[in-house]
Design a protein around this motif. Sequence first.
Motif, PDB file in Angstrom:
ATOM      1  N   GLY A   1     -28.625  -8.545  -1.231  1.00 13.66           N
ATOM      2  CA  GLY A   1     -29.633  -8.342  -2.055  1.00 13.66           C
ATOM      3  C   GLY A   1     -29.184  -7.185  -3.050  1.00 13.66           C
ATOM      4  O   GLY A   1     -28.343  -6.343  -2.443  1.00 13.66           O
ATOM      5  N   VAL A   2     -30.082  -6.886  -4.000  1.00 20.18           N
ATOM      6  CA  VAL A   2     -30.131  -5.604  -4.466  1.00 20.18           C
ATOM      7  C   VAL A   2     -31.429  -4.892  -4.807  1.00 20.18           C
ATOM      8  O   VAL A   2     -32.459  -5.735  -5.117  1.00 20.18           O
ATOM      9  N   ARG A   3     -31.771  -3.701  -4.500  1.00 18.41           N
ATOM     10  CA  ARG A   3     -32.963  -3.038  -4.398  1.00 18.41           C
ATOM     11  C   ARG A   3     -33.042  -1.598  -5.017  1.00 18.41           C
ATOM     12  O   ARG A   3     -31.829  -0.801  -4.902  1.00 18.41           O
ATOM     13  N   SER A   4     -34.139  -1.190  -5.634  1.00 19.60           N
ATOM     14  CA  SER A   4     -34.071   0.060  -6.017  1.00 19.60           C
ATOM     15  C   SER A   4     -34.590   1.216  -4.914  1.00 19.60           C
ATOM     16  O   SER A   4     -35.659   0.973  -4.499  1.00 19.60           O
TER      17      SER A   4
ATOM     18  N   GLU B   1     -29.118  -0.244  -4.710  1.00 18.28           N
ATOM     19  CA  GLU B   1     -28.273  -0.570  -3.500  1.00 18.28           C
ATOM     20  C   GLU B   1     -27.883  -2.200  -3.366  1.00 18.28           C
ATOM     21  O   GLU B   1     -28.969  -2.835  -3.429  1.00 18.28           O
ATOM     22  N   PHE B   2     -26.643  -2.529  -3.562  1.00 16.90           N
ATOM     23  CA  PHE B   2     -26.159  -3.888  -3.314  1.00 16.90           C
ATOM     24  C   PHE B   2     -25.622  -3.891  -1.967  1.00 16.90           C
ATOM     25  O   PHE B   2     -24.944  -3.113  -1.309  1.00 16.90           O
ATOM     26  N   ARG B   3     -25.999  -5.295  -1.352  1.00 18.77           N
ATOM     27  CA  ARG B   3     -25.359  -5.736  -0.155  1.00 18.77           C
ATOM     28  C   ARG B   3     -25.225  -7.100  -0.576  1.00 18.77           C
ATOM     29  O   ARG B   3     -25.691  -8.047  -0.785  1.00 18.77           O
TER      30      ARG B   3
ATOM     31  N   ARG C   1     -21.373  -2.975   0.913  1.00 11.97           N
ATOM     32  CA  ARG C   1     -22.529  -2.323   0.431  1.00 11.97           C
ATOM     33  C   ARG C   1     -22.045  -1.081  -0.715  1.00 11.97           C
ATOM     34  O   ARG C   1     -21.275  -0.574  -0.406  1.00 11.97           O
ATOM     35  N   PHE C   2     -22.508  -1.017  -1.685  1.00 14.31           N
ATOM     36  CA  PHE C   2     -22.511   0.238  -2.610  1.00 14.31           C
ATOM     37  C   PHE C   2     -23.646   0.158  -3.489  1.00 14.31           C
ATOM     38  O   PHE C   2     -24.702  -0.575  -3.643  1.00 14.31           O
ATOM     39  N   THR C   3     -23.494   1.652  -4.146  1.00 15.42           N
ATOM     40  CA  THR C   3     -24.888   2.077  -4.518  1.00 15.42           C
ATOM     41  C   THR C   3     -24.475   2.279  -6.244  1.00 15.42           C
ATOM     42  O   THR C   3     -23.390   2.717  -6.553  1.00 15.42           O
ATOM     43  N   VAL C   4     -25.488   2.210  -7.072  1.00 15.15           N
ATOM     44  CA  VAL C   4     -25.238   2.397  -8.230  1.00 15.15           C
ATOM     45  C   VAL C   4     -26.315   3.580  -8.894  1.00 15.15           C
ATOM     46  O   VAL C   4     -27.605   3.371  -8.702  1.00 15.15           O
ATOM     47  N   LEU C   5     -25.892   4.578  -9.420  1.00 13.31           N
ATOM     48  CA  LEU C   5     -26.599   5.743  -9.798  1.00 13.31           C
ATOM     49  C   LEU C   5     -27.196   5.545 -11.385  1.00 13.31           C
ATOM     50  O   LEU C   5     -26.528   5.673 -12.298  1.00 13.31           O
ATOM     51  N   VAL C   6     -28.452   5.070 -11.080  1.00 12.81           N
ATOM     52  CA  VAL C   6     -28.997   4.596 -12.758  1.00 12.81           C
ATOM     53  C   VAL C   6     -29.081   5.913 -13.423  1.00 12.81           C
ATOM     54  O   VAL C   6     -28.728   5.928 -14.632  1.00 12.81           O
ATOM     55  N   ASP C   7     -29.257   7.070 -12.765  1.00 15.77           N
ATOM     56  CA  ASP C   7     -29.316   8.321 -13.493  1.00 15.77           C
ATOM     57  C   ASP C   7     -28.097   8.887 -14.029  1.00 15.77           C
ATOM     58  O   ASP C   7     -28.236  10.164 -14.286  1.00 15.77           O
TER      59      ASP C   7
ATOM     60  N   ASP D   1     -22.957   4.688 -12.880  1.00 11.33           N
ATOM     61  CA  ASP D   1     -21.921   4.698 -11.867  1.00 11.33           C
ATOM     62  C   ASP D   1     -21.883   4.504 -10.445  1.00 11.33           C
ATOM     63  O   ASP D   1     -23.009   4.375  -9.897  1.00 11.33           O
ATOM     64  N   ILE D   2     -20.894   4.223  -9.950  1.00  8.37           N
ATOM     65  CA  ILE D   2     -20.693   3.491  -8.396  1.00  8.37           C
ATOM     66  C   ILE D   2     -20.687   4.669  -7.713  1.00  8.37           C
ATOM     67  O   ILE D   2     -19.560   5.333  -7.823  1.00  8.37           O
ATOM     68  N   ALA D   3     -21.578   5.128  -6.736  1.00  9.79           N
ATOM     69  CA  ALA D   3     -21.463   6.253  -5.824  1.00  9.79           C
ATOM     70  C   ALA D   3     -20.962   6.053  -4.637  1.00  9.79           C
ATOM     71  O   ALA D   3     -19.673   5.957  -4.359  1.00  9.79           O
ATOM     72  N   GLU D   4     -21.828   5.563  -3.499  1.00  7.43           N
ATOM     73  CA  GLU D   4     -21.317   4.935  -2.143  1.00  7.43           C
ATOM     74  C   GLU D   4     -20.663   3.566  -2.174  1.00  7.43           C
ATOM     75  O   GLU D   4     -20.932   2.793  -3.251  1.00  7.43           O
ATOM     76  N   CYS D   5     -19.625   3.253  -1.473  1.00  7.21           N
ATOM     77  CA  CYS D   5     -19.044   2.169  -1.318  1.00  7.21           C
ATOM     78  C   CYS D   5     -18.396   2.076   0.137  1.00  7.21           C
ATOM     79  O   CYS D   5     -17.918   3.041   0.367  1.00  7.21           O
ATOM     80  N   GLU D   6     -18.788   1.206   0.884  1.00  8.34           N
ATOM     81  CA  GLU D   6     -18.522   0.772   2.180  1.00  8.34           C
ATOM     82  C   GLU D   6     -18.425  -0.673   2.661  1.00  8.34           C
ATOM     83  O   GLU D   6     -18.985  -1.375   1.972  1.00  8.34           O
ATOM     84  N   HIS D   7     -17.475  -1.042   3.453  1.00  8.60           N
ATOM     85  CA  HIS D   7     -17.473  -2.315   4.016  1.00  8.60           C
ATOM     86  C   HIS D   7     -17.383  -2.182   5.646  1.00  8.60           C
ATOM     87  O   HIS D   7     -16.477  -1.649   6.391  1.00  8.60           O
ATOM     88  N   GLN D   8     -18.397  -3.130   5.950  1.00 11.07           N
ATOM     89  CA  GLN D   8     -18.752  -3.227   7.540  1.00 11.07           C
ATOM     90  C   GLN D   8     -18.605  -1.554   8.255  1.00 11.07           C
ATOM     91  O   GLN D   8     -18.104  -1.351   9.063  1.00 11.07           O
TER      92      GLN D   8
END
Length: 392
Positions: free
Chosen positions: A26-29, A44-46, A52-58, A62-69
């Motif tokens: 999912g994706v949540r704010s 936050e996207f999963r 899992r990765f996060t997008v900085l709206v402000d 841009d894509i901030a964190e990114c991880e896999h398992q």
Amino acid sequence: MVKLYDKDLTRKEVAALSGGLGHAAGVRSLELSDGVERGIRMLEFRSGTGLRFTVLVDRAMDIAECEHQGRAIGWHSPTGFRHPALHEYEGEGGLGWLRSFSGLMVTCGLDHTLFMNETSTEEYNYAPRQNAQHSLHGRVGTIPARLTGYGERWEGDRCFLWAEGVVTQAVVFGENLELRRRIEVEVGTNDIQLTDEVTNRGFYRTPHMYCYHINLGHPVLEEGARYLAPIKEVVWAAHENTYEQQGVGYRILPEPQQNFHEQVWQHAMVADGAGEIPVALVNDRLGLGLMVTTKAAQFPCQFNWQNLQAGQYAIGIEPSTHHVLGNNAARDRGEMIWLEHGENRRYDSRFTVLDDAAAVASAEAKIQCIIMQPDEDFPKPTGVFAPIGGRG
């Protein structure tokens, strides 16, 4: 079909398993609430694969964190994901950008990339401002987006997570450029799709330059990690006069170094039959990597950044619209992108997490099928910056 936990499922079957897709994907704010990151809106996207990765709206989405398992892929610098209100664009002689520099991807532009310089602003017809003082990599990466939407989209039994926003870089008597960004990932996959469109909303003829600073850190980056790309030749090296002094070439990465001076290359790449250029950093020990695929017609230039200093340990993949020569050189060579009112440029990119040894081997084979990259650590730069044509 949606692939979750090694099983192909229909939309109905997914709905039967839980109260919603959110147990798996999912994706949540969210909003960050402490330190220099306080107040930043984040998505936050999963994807359901462990991605899992996060997008900085402000921060320009841009894509901030990114991880896999649980294994990190994106780089975290000491600055953190600093709130844009703290940013001083012209601070430190134009190097203030470095105090807001962290995350998997930082966007550079929209009217300037690369190092600081002064350019004419005669196109804006404003006598009190004859020139512009550009700081490192431009303004856009610290401009908040207007979030226009996010969520799930089903196409039959396939589900896509998405977010879209608009970033405006504008000034009175100057540029009025709009970046519309859309980020998508299909549930059950490791592919992040990034679609950007930059449009001139103003009525002045306006320059446009664009670059992605895609930054990979530990554990993808560690001693023995390999940089893979369809390199025809090395065009330029910032450290050419001391090329072998630090003992670090472009292909194989060492452990963190002491007193390391950053190294940057520009490589001439060869595209595949579809006009795409895949570039990857891979870790054979972990069976982990990231492949970035861009279109040669959109990003004709590619840089490779190494910051291997202990405590800042990173490598960057940098697709660019222009040569490393910079803003004034682009104008002098007739290679600057000039946008009239309503004109735009589109950029389509894909970030693929390579999650095991088979995926790493497949990516390497794909790249090698295009062209075998130089097998020496310090290939001599040619100094030949090929003309970039087809620009309006």
